[in-house]
Write an enzyme that holds these catalytic residues in place. Structure first.
Site, mmCIF file in Angstrom:
data_model
loop_
_atom_site.group_PDB
_atom_site.id
_atom_site.type_symbol
_atom_site.label_atom_id
_atom_site.label_comp_id
_atom_site.label_asym_id
_atom_site.label_seq_id
_atom_site.Cartn_x
_atom_site.Cartn_y
_atom_site.Cartn_z
ATOM 1 N N HIS A 67 11.575 80.904 38.330
ATOM 2 C CA HIS A 67 12.134 79.822 37.334
ATOM 3 C C HIS A 67 11.351 80.477 35.599
ATOM 4 O O HIS A 67 10.395 80.319 35.774
ATOM 5 C CB HIS A 67 12.389 78.529 36.764
ATOM 6 C CG HIS A 67 12.901 77.941 38.489
ATOM 7 N ND1 HIS A 67 13.982 76.996 37.936
ATOM 8 C CD2 HIS A 67 13.274 78.406 39.677
ATOM 9 C CE1 HIS A 67 14.292 76.404 38.949
ATOM 10 N NE2 HIS A 67 14.229 77.209 40.250
ATOM 11 N N GLU A 68 12.411 81.023 35.094
ATOM 12 C CA GLU A 68 11.896 81.461 33.149
ATOM 13 C C GLU A 68 11.358 82.998 33.842
ATOM 14 O O GLU A 68 11.350 83.190 32.883
ATOM 15 C CB GLU A 68 10.796 80.208 33.219
ATOM 16 C CG GLU A 68 11.833 79.302 32.467
ATOM 17 C CD GLU A 68 11.353 78.256 33.455
ATOM 18 O OE1 GLU A 68 10.242 78.401 33.617
ATOM 19 O OE2 GLU A 68 12.491 77.478 34.201
ATOM 20 N N GLU B 132 19.973 71.891 35.605
ATOM 21 C CA GLU B 132 18.583 71.125 34.830
ATOM 22 C C GLU B 132 19.340 71.161 33.580
ATOM 23 O O GLU B 132 19.215 69.512 32.993
ATOM 24 C CB GLU B 132 17.213 71.860 34.313
ATOM 25 C CG GLU B 132 17.401 73.020 33.807
ATOM 26 C CD GLU B 132 15.895 73.647 34.127
ATOM 27 O OE1 GLU B 132 15.436 73.337 34.706
ATOM 28 O OE2 GLU B 132 15.999 74.942 33.384
ATOM 29 N N HIS C 60 5.047 74.065 44.220
ATOM 30 C CA HIS C 60 5.417 74.227 42.723
ATOM 31 C C HIS C 60 3.861 75.267 42.190
ATOM 32 O O HIS C 60 3.244 74.296 42.410
ATOM 33 C CB HIS C 60 5.877 73.311 42.641
ATOM 34 C CG HIS C 60 6.168 73.211 41.304
ATOM 35 N ND1 HIS C 60 5.893 72.574 40.268
ATOM 36 C CD2 HIS C 60 7.239 74.223 40.608
ATOM 37 C CE1 HIS C 60 6.653 72.954 38.883
ATOM 38 N NE2 HIS C 60 7.378 73.814 39.342
ATOM 39 N N HIS C 61 4.578 75.856 41.339
ATOM 40 C CA HIS C 61 3.178 76.976 40.811
ATOM 41 C C HIS C 61 4.056 76.785 39.520
ATOM 42 O O HIS C 61 4.839 77.886 38.814
ATOM 43 C CB HIS C 61 3.160 77.886 41.370
ATOM 44 C CG HIS C 61 1.840 78.021 42.159
ATOM 45 N ND1 HIS C 61 1.592 79.480 43.289
ATOM 46 C CD2 HIS C 61 1.477 76.780 43.128
ATOM 47 C CE1 HIS C 61 0.847 78.639 44.314
ATOM 48 N NE2 HIS C 61 1.224 77.472 44.605
HETATM 49 C C1 NOJ Z 1 11.741 74.920 34.092
HETATM 50 C C2 NOJ Z 1 12.031 74.677 35.988
HETATM 51 O O1 NOJ Z 1 13.171 75.649 35.378
HETATM 52 C C3 NOJ Z 1 12.587 73.433 35.795
HETATM 53 O O2 NOJ Z 1 12.800 73.802 37.910
HETATM 54 C C4 NOJ Z 1 10.995 72.416 36.787
HETATM 55 O O3 NOJ Z 1 11.001 71.395 37.150
HETATM 56 C C5 NOJ Z 1 10.185 72.513 35.083
HETATM 57 N N1 NOJ Z 1 10.537 74.551 34.562
HETATM 58 C C6 NOJ Z 1 9.151 72.225 35.227
HETATM 59 O O4 NOJ Z 1 7.964 73.615 36.051
HETATM 60 CA CA CA Z 2 14.707 76.184 33.583
#
Ligand code: NOJ
Ligand code: CA
Length: 702
Positions: free
Chosen positions: A481-482, A506, A411-412
């Site tokens: 993500h994002e 989420e 995870h980054h």
């Molecule tokens: C937002 C991401 O969508 C989520 O999956 C992640 O856990 C958090 N950021 C932290 O990186």
């Molecule tokens: Ca997100």
């Protein structure tokens, strides 16, 4: 001589007249022409009905003449293309790419600048892009705005989210085009980084339906070295116009010739299922650029994740450090907070669970130092992506996972600091190689750094692709993500195995998604590529995970299963806590069984905002899987299983909402039944309000 003059004038007439091109089956008609003042225009129709009325094309440039009027057609060419290609992973193992092309070469008389427009006409729509050949009169240029219009023929119903330079994490609105302005305030819900720019601005992929039953979708394909397009609506005339994402200075693109824009896409059909079945966006992307793809593998995973999202546990190791200088912090001197989830004991338990139930990988978030002040501060150097917290034994945990046939997923979180990520990228990917990770979930929460840049500005778009291309050199798959919503680039870079880029599960822990959400995403967000939607939440009430969280997911448990089929992705998470799966092991069996790669897909029923039912055949067996997701009104299906092999026998295991199930009042009520089926079977099934169903159909030995 007279003959030559006649021939020349005939040719000139041809070039000033409208140029037509039709789709291979003739349903879609495209027409290009120049207006009286030399502005390029185009129109699209479907089975004789107007889809895009006459719409103008061009650009405003900074500090130089606009590329709008005064054009002449220099040349035009029509060609046909047909091929079948095999994606590395996908909704089907072979994809037909069949289109008729019209290339129009233009010269602006006064300035002598050249601009070509290439149209590709498919049975389900049109793609067009601008191309600028190498030329002395146009070398380096800055876009003030792209002026591509999409003039709609009426006040269509639209499923839309607000146009925004920084987030896509909005709940959908369903309204007439004329109602968008009145609803915009309500639609712009809060996010840690956001920039909505106009009361009638919306995002692509935009899904619409006309009063006479046409389904229209506007999006883009192959977004490379260019800023992302939003659409701004002239709501008196129902004309959308492109609205690019600016950089920190307000400029919308730095280009130099030869260059081309992304494709602008218009999909259309009188059958909503065909919009889901279309591969137009993928087809408009370049073929695979990675020579050896043998290391790219679909992934089913669990993760140390939902407990942080629900607020039960923390990413951070300590509560004692309100701010941190990463190079100076000494974690051996601080008091652990006791809620840090990414610790050796817990991660081992997750690995055991993954091994027991056959999952490929375990994602662990919060393993690396720096989470104490990770977002909301526009901090440049938040993470180094290589140093674990003291309670996370990087080597020991990877060894343990590998000994059980499981991989850890890296995870980054960049916390929006693209510059800091690029500084550390190679070290971080090398560390992954050293410990045997082959996939990374990255993230871009918060405002983008350098300050003033947006999530979808040209330079940030370039960053996302840089990370994917560099990762490929290390044989690493990326799930960002994002990051920017996908535009089919996974055809070219199939190590881009997932993206979030929309409102995912989420938000079910942050107050909830609208129950119709998953009946829209496949029409919109998923057009560009797979989504890491993270389904599979069985404990629908968050208070049982974290007593301080009152959120309740807006779905039945059976619908959570359906999403593994309806939300296509080669990367699927079983997102709930292991202990919640242990409570519903019979339903969990579906998540264990369902494949993440498919031979073919049949779109059985579809209506945006209402329901979607899809059947897919496993890529590696003769088994089929069906998923149905319904809106808050529920849905009654009658499915004919004619896609099954004739004369073969199958057994269907049906995971359905119980009679009294309801997404708010009784979400965990489900039934599991088995019955023999064949290609003549008609199945009558009911999805509860906000519910759905999932079916496994296994071939029996005859
Ligand atoms: C937002 C991401 O969508 C989520 O999956 C992640 O856990 C958090 N950021 C932290 O990186
Ligand atoms: Ca997100």
């Amino acid at each position: 001589m007279r003959r030559i003059i006649l021939l020349l004038s005939f040719l000139m007439l041809q070039l000033t007249m409208a140029q037509q091109q039709a789709s291979p089956n003739g349903d879609v008609q495209l027409s290009f022409s120049l207006s009286a003042n030399g502005t390029p225009t185009y129109k699209v129709s479907y089975k004789g009905k107007e889809v895009v009325k006459e719409s103008t094309l061009g650009f405003l440039l900074k500090e130089t003449d606009p590329l709008t009027g005064d054009f002449k057609v220099v040349n035009s060419k029509k060609t046909t293309f047909k091929e079948t290609w095999k994606p590395v992973w996908g909704e089907e193992s072979e994809i037909l790419n069949h289109y008729n092309e019209l290339l129009v070469e233009l010269r602006q008389e006064k300035t002598n600048r050249l601009m070509n427009i290439r149209f590709r006409v498919y049975d389900e729509g049109v793609g067009f892009r601008y191309e600028f050949p190498t030329q002395k009169e146009l070398t380096y240029f800055v876009i003030e705005e792209e002026l591509s219009q999409f003039a709609m023929a009426g006040d269509h119903t639209a499923w839309w989210i607000p146009g925004d330079y920084d987030t896509q994490e909005y709940d959908y609105m369903e309204s007439k085009l004329s109602e968008i302005r009145g609803l915009m305030k309500q639609a712009v819900t809060e996010n840690v980084s956001q920039y909505a720019f106009s009361p009638t601005g919306v995002q692509t992929s935009l899904m619409m339906k006309t009063n006479d039953g046409l389904y229209i979708n506007l999006h883009e394909a192959a977004l490379v070295d260019y800023s992302l397009m939003n659409l701004n609506l002239d709501d008196k005339n129902f004309i959308f116009q492109s609205w690019l994402t600016p950089d920190a200075k307000g400029d919308k693109g730095y280009l130099y010739t030869p260059t081309k824009t992304p494709w602008r896409t218009i999909m259309v059909s009188d059958d909503a299922r065909k919009i889901l079945a279309s591969r137009l966006i993928l087809n408009l992307n370049e073929p695979c650029a990675i020579a050896d793809t043998s290391w790219i593998k679909p992934v089913k995973y669990i993760g140390v994740w939902w407990e942080m999202i629900t607020g039960k546990s923390s990413w951070a190791y300590t509560n004692d450090l309100p701010t941190i200088k990463l190079d100076e912090v000494d974690y051996s001197k601080v008091k652990p907070n006791g809620t840090h989830a990414a610790n050796n004991q817990k991660v081992r338990a997750y690995i055991d669970f993954a091994a027991k139930h056959g999952f490929d990988q375990v994602l662990i978030e919060g393993w690396n130092i720096g989470w104490e002040d990770w977002f909301g501060h526009r901090k440049d150097y938040v993470f180094d992506f290589v140093t674990p917290y003291p309670d996370f034994d990087l080597k020991g945990l990877n060894d343990y996972a590998h000994s059980k046939g499981v991989k850890l997923m890296m995870h980054h979180e960049t916390s929006g600091s693209t510059r800091n990520y690029e500084r550390h990228l190679h070290q971080a990917y090398q560390l992954m190689k050293d410990y045997g990770y082959n996939s990374v979930k990255s993230g871009y929460v918060g405002d983008i750094l350098p300050i003033g840049e947006h999530h979808y500005s040209q330079s940030t778009i370039n960053h996302y692709l840089y990370a994917i291309k560099e990762a490929a050199k290390y044989k690493i798959m990326v799930n960002a993500h994002e990051a920017v919503r996908p535009t089919g680039l996974c055809r070219t870079y199939p190590n881009m195995i997932g993206n979030e880029s929309a409102r995912g599960t989420e938000y079910e822990a942050f107050g909830g998604n609208k129950p119709f959400h998953t009946t829209i995403l496949p029409f919109t967000r998923l057009q560009g590529g797979p989504m890491d939607y993270t389904p599979g939440i069985f404990e629908t009430e968050m208070k049982y995970v974290n007593p301080n969280n009152n959120s309740q997911i807006r779905s039945t448990l059976a619908k959570q299963l359906a999403l593994y089929v309806t939300m296509y992705s080669p990367l699927q998470m079983a997102a709930d806590l292991p202990e919640n799966y242990d409570r519903f092991l019979d339903a969990f069996q579906f998540i264990k069984d369902v494949p993440v790669d498919w031979q073919k897909s049949e779109y059985l029923e579809a209506e945006p905002g209402r329901y979607i039912t899809i059947a897919r055949k496993d890529k590696h067996s003769d088994d089929w899987y069906i998923g149905c997701t319904a809106y808050e009104g529920g849905h009654a299906s009658e499915l004919l299983l004619s896609f099954l092999d004739k004369d073969k026998k199958y057994e269907a295991t049906i995971y359905a909402d119980a009679k009294d199930a309801d997404y708010m009042k009784n979400p965990k009520a489900y039934t599991i039944t088995k019955q023999k089926v064949n290609a003549k079977t008609k199945l009558k099934l009911t999805a509860a309000k906000g519910g759905g169903y999932a079916i496994r159909i296994s071939k029996l030995a005859n």
